[in-house]
Scaffold this active site. Structure first.
Site, short mmCIF file in Angstrom:
data_model
loop_
_atom_site.label_atom_id
_atom_site.label_comp_id
_atom_site.label_asym_id
_atom_site.label_seq_id
_atom_site.Cartn_x
_atom_site.Cartn_y
_atom_site.Cartn_z
N HIS A 21 0.81 -1.22 0.00
CA HIS A 21 0.00 0.00 0.00
C HIS A 21 0.83 1.26 0.00
O HIS A 21 0.38 2.32 -0.43
CB HIS A 21 -1.01 -0.04 1.15
CG HIS A 21 -2.11 -1.03 0.88
ND1 HIS A 21 -2.06 -2.32 1.33
CD2 HIS A 21 -3.22 -0.92 0.12
CE1 HIS A 21 -3.13 -2.96 0.89
NE2 HIS A 21 -3.85 -2.14 0.16
N ARG A 24 -10.86 4.09 -0.77
CA ARG A 24 -10.26 3.26 0.28
C ARG A 24 -10.53 3.92 1.63
O ARG A 24 -9.69 4.63 2.18
CB ARG A 24 -8.74 3.11 0.06
CG ARG A 24 -8.35 2.24 -1.12
CD ARG A 24 -6.85 2.03 -1.16
NE ARG A 24 -6.45 0.97 -2.06
CZ ARG A 24 -6.03 1.13 -3.32
NH1 ARG A 24 -5.97 2.34 -3.84
NH2 ARG A 24 -5.68 0.08 -4.05
N ARG A 58 -15.54 1.42 -0.55
CA ARG A 58 -15.06 0.11 -0.13
C ARG A 58 -14.98 0.13 1.39
O ARG A 58 -14.37 1.05 1.97
CB ARG A 58 -13.68 -0.11 -0.77
CG ARG A 58 -13.18 -1.54 -0.78
CD ARG A 58 -12.22 -1.88 0.31
NE ARG A 58 -11.00 -1.13 0.37
CZ ARG A 58 -9.86 -1.45 -0.26
NH1 ARG A 58 -9.81 -2.49 -1.05
NH2 ARG A 58 -8.79 -0.73 -0.10
N GLU A 61 -10.87 -10.61 -5.24
CA GLU A 61 -9.42 -10.54 -5.04
C GLU A 61 -8.84 -11.81 -4.45
O GLU A 61 -7.68 -11.85 -4.07
CB GLU A 61 -9.02 -9.29 -4.24
CG GLU A 61 -9.96 -8.85 -3.15
CD GLU A 61 -9.59 -7.52 -2.52
OE1 GLU A 61 -8.62 -6.86 -2.92
OE2 GLU A 61 -10.30 -7.13 -1.59
N ASN A 92 -4.41 -6.33 -7.09
CA ASN A 92 -3.26 -6.24 -6.17
C ASN A 92 -3.23 -7.45 -5.25
O ASN A 92 -2.18 -8.03 -4.98
CB ASN A 92 -3.32 -4.96 -5.34
CG ASN A 92 -3.47 -3.74 -6.20
OD1 ASN A 92 -3.09 -3.77 -7.37
ND2 ASN A 92 -4.03 -2.67 -5.67
N ASP A 93 -4.43 -7.81 -4.76
CA ASP A 93 -4.51 -9.00 -3.92
C ASP A 93 -4.67 -10.27 -4.74
O ASP A 93 -4.12 -11.31 -4.40
CB ASP A 93 -5.66 -8.86 -2.92
CG ASP A 93 -5.22 -8.05 -1.71
OD1 ASP A 93 -4.15 -8.35 -1.17
OD2 ASP A 93 -5.93 -7.10 -1.33
N ARG A 101 2.73 -9.39 -1.70
CA ARG A 101 2.80 -8.17 -2.52
C ARG A 101 3.79 -7.14 -1.98
O ARG A 101 4.17 -6.21 -2.69
CB ARG A 101 1.40 -7.56 -2.68
CG ARG A 101 0.75 -7.18 -1.37
CD ARG A 101 -0.74 -6.89 -1.52
NE ARG A 101 -1.02 -5.50 -1.83
CZ ARG A 101 -2.24 -4.97 -1.85
NH1 ARG A 101 -3.31 -5.74 -1.62
NH2 ARG A 101 -2.43 -3.71 -2.12
N CYS A 138 -10.25 -2.51 -10.18
CA CYS A 138 -9.69 -1.36 -9.48
C CYS A 138 -8.27 -1.62 -8.95
O CYS A 138 -7.71 -0.77 -8.26
CB CYS A 138 -10.61 -0.90 -8.36
SG CYS A 138 -10.86 -2.16 -7.10
C1 PEP Z 1 -6.65 -4.74 -4.70
O1 PEP Z 1 -6.34 -5.62 -3.90
O2 PEP Z 1 -6.45 -4.83 -5.94
C2 PEP Z 1 -7.27 -3.49 -4.22
C3 PEP Z 1 -7.70 -2.57 -5.06
O3 PEP Z 1 -7.30 -3.30 -2.87
P1 PEP Z 1 -6.03 -2.83 -2.01
O4 PEP Z 1 -4.92 -2.51 -2.96
O5 PEP Z 1 -6.45 -1.65 -1.21
O6 PEP Z 1 -5.75 -4.05 -1.19
MG MG Z 2 -7.12 -5.56 -1.88
#
Ligand code: PEP
Ligand code: MG
Length: 580
Positions: A191, A298, A334, A433, A456-457, A467, A504
């Site tokens: 993040h 977020r 979210r 995710e 991302n997840d 990650r 996203c």
């Molecule tokens: C993701 O996991 O792609 C996402 C958008 O959420 P975050 O990056 O806040 O975990």
């Molecule tokens: Mg996520």
């Protein structure tokens, strides 16, 4: 000149003065003293040396009492070093002759000592560098004491160098002063990286141990496009990067022409383009870039920027700000996504061995239903003022979704009883995710109004790659064929059921993937506002037919490397000037 390689996480080039944060977050700027402050600075240094000596002696005594003299003697070496007249003289000389502050002198001299130890072949002696760092830290703690400053207080242009930065520390940076940052640790999808991109600050993470090679005030270059950091650059390198900066400024001006043009393909297919935000103050940039709404707010950053659990009013005021400024456009809120690398005042279990597989996100929210309900009430109240939608993160099975929906229903009933206005038909969505959510998409389609793919997840759970870990960073990629197949499966299932689906994760804001995503059937993307124009440009240069042909070709490939090469070639064919 020293060139370091790390992981490029937020693009752009930055050139400037280093501000070094040591492991404890001390700021050690190169500060010059006025002539009349030199005597008092030397006195401050001597007091710090003396106090540190006493502190070390106390520690020695305590350890010797418990474990015996042998163990206590570890500290004797430290005490000896702090009392060394040669060290003292070196520090005083820097203050008197160069007018450096006591802390800057300490940091500079002790880091030089540590470097000598680190360069020795003898493993035992090389490890003595840690003793030197320990002494440096003790002295700095004495010298800086209450004067330890926050990143949010920085008021001159600097590039921050740190061991690590938390997402909230990063979020507190003011981009007008902090022009870039580099961390020793961290991975491509953490993040901290995402917040840097949101702020438009060039950043490199996972650069490995380098803080002992640099002092505050030195010139450095951060190349956020190629993951490079250059310490003490030579004139030729500086000139090359200054030219690069000019090019980027020209490119940015050109892109701005797209601000109010629609996001559509060359053959006229309209693509919904939404913004990902962490804070209400990001909505003006979203509007300037002509986005259709907010696809990911977020909201956990309301927690991350405070030390106390936020009240319903704290949430509500932020949400209202976003909703009102988006003037009727959809806003997807979210719900709380805390835990793992987003630590807040809600305690996570401290013995978690795998925090990303642990009590994070919706699981943490469902464990603290009282806090969750307060947030949902605030979201519902905001829904009376605009097109608000609610989205649950990290759903990994149907029961979890049902439990979250139940808390939402409870919050609705409470509001109804109290006669407080909200939208009873608020659309409810979930993030996709976790691979299990993809496998169960057909069932989820019956229970939610919309989906958003969080790559991302999804990448970390599909490929078993943390990650935020630099050591496995090369494995963490959205180009992996397994990830692409999962995405295709999710899109196909949602499209077949007529459920809106968007994306996203950072993949949707990376122009390299735009053609592929459209070709796979996505018609809605939510991206970091700083990436919106590049994505719009990528959409406007291609036809859907070209995208579908590319997706077909990519689906036949069997390695991330081949996928990347194929996508790169195709993007450069359409946008020869794209930086990738
Ligand atoms: C993701 O996991 O792609 C996402 C958008 O959420 P975050 O990056 O806040 O975990
Ligand atoms: Mg996520």
């Amino acid at each position: 000149m020293l060139r370091l390689e790390g992981i490029a996480v937020s693009h752009g080039v930055a050139i400037g003065e280093a501000l070094v944060l040591d492991n404890e977050g001390f700021r050690i700027p190169r500060r010059f003293l006025p002539r009349n402050a030199i005597d008092s600075e030397v006195k401050r240094l001597e007091e710090a040396l003396e106090a540190t000596k006493v502190e070390i002696e106390k520690n020695r005594q305590r350890v010797a009492d418990r474990l015996g003299d042998d163990y206590g003697s570890i500290f004797s070496a430290h005490a000896q070093m702090v009392s060394d007249p040669k060290l003292r003289q070196e520090l005083v000389d820097l203050i008197v002759e160069r007018h450096y502050s006591a802390e800057y002198s300490v940091s500079r001299v002790l880091r030089q000592y540590a470097k000598v130890f680190q360069s020795l072949d003898d493993k035992y002696l090389a490890e003595r560098a840690n003793d030197v760092f320990d002494i440096e830290k003790r002295l700095l703690r004495r010298l800086l004491g209450e004067r330890r400053e926050e990143l949010s207080q920085v008021t001159s242009e600097v590039l921050v160098l740190a061991r690590n930065l938390t997402p909230s520390e990063t979020a507190s940076m003011k981009p007008e002063f902090i022009k870039g940052f580099v961390t020793e640790t961290g991975g491509p999808g953490g993040h901290t990286a995402i917040v840097a991109e949101g702020l438009g600050i060039p950043a490199v993470v996972g650069a490995g141990n380098f803080l002992s090679d640099v002092s505050g005030g030195e010139t450095i270059i951060i190349d956020g496009d190629n993951g490079l950091v250059i310490l003490r650059p030579d004139e030729e390198t500086l000139a090359r990067y200054r030219h690069e900066l000019d090019e980027q400024a020209r490119h940015a001006v050109k892109l701005k022409e797209l601000n109010q043009l629609p996001c559509e393909t060359k053959d006229g297919v309209r693509i919904q383009l939404h913004g990902n935000i962490e804070f209400p103050n990001e909505t003006p940039l979203c509007l300037e870039r002509g986005v259709d709404g907010i696809g990911l707010y977020r909201t956990e950053f309301v927690f991350l920027m405070r030390t106390e659990v936020p009240t319903e009013e704290d949430h509500f005021s932020k949400y209202l700000e976003v909703v009102e400024s988006m003037q009727g456009r959809p806003v997807v809120m979210r719900t709380l996504d805390l835990g793992a690398d987003k630590l807040s005042m809600i305690p996570s279990p401290d013995d978690e061995k795998n925090p990303f597989l642990g009590l994070r996100s919706i699981r943490l929210a469902l464990k603290h239903v009282d806090i969750f309900r307060i947030q949902l009430r605030a979201i519902l109240r905001a829904s009376a003022y605009g097109d608000v939608r609610v989205m649950f993160p990290l759903i990994s099975n149907l029961l979890e979704l049902r439990r979250a929906r139940m808390v939402l229903s409870d919050a609705m009933e409470d509001l109804e009883e109290q006669g407080i206005a909200f939208n009873r038909d608020i659309p409810v969505g979930m993030m996709v995710e976790v691979p299990s959510a993809v496998m169960m998409m057909d069932r989820f389609c019956q229970e939610v109004d919309f989906f958003s793919i969080g790559t991302n997840d999804l990448v970390q759970y599909a490929l078993a790659v943390d990650r935020s870990n630099k050591d496995v960073a090369p494995l963490y990629t959205s180009s992996d064929p397994a990830v692409i197949r999962l995405i295709k499966m999710a899109i196909d299932t949602a499209n077949a059921a007529g459920k809106p689906i968007s994306m996203c994760g950072q993949m949707s804001g990376t122009p390299l993937y735009t053609m592929l995503l459209l070709g796979l059937g996505l018609r809605s993307l939510s991206v970091t506002p700083t990436a919106a124009l590049e994505v719009k440009q990528a959409c406007r240069e291609v036809t859907l037919e070209e995208c579908e042909a590319l997706a077909k070709r990519v689906l036949s490939l069997d390695s991330a490397r081949d996928v990347k090469t194929c996508l790169r070639e195709e993007l450069l064919r359409h946008l020869p000037n794209q930086i990738i």
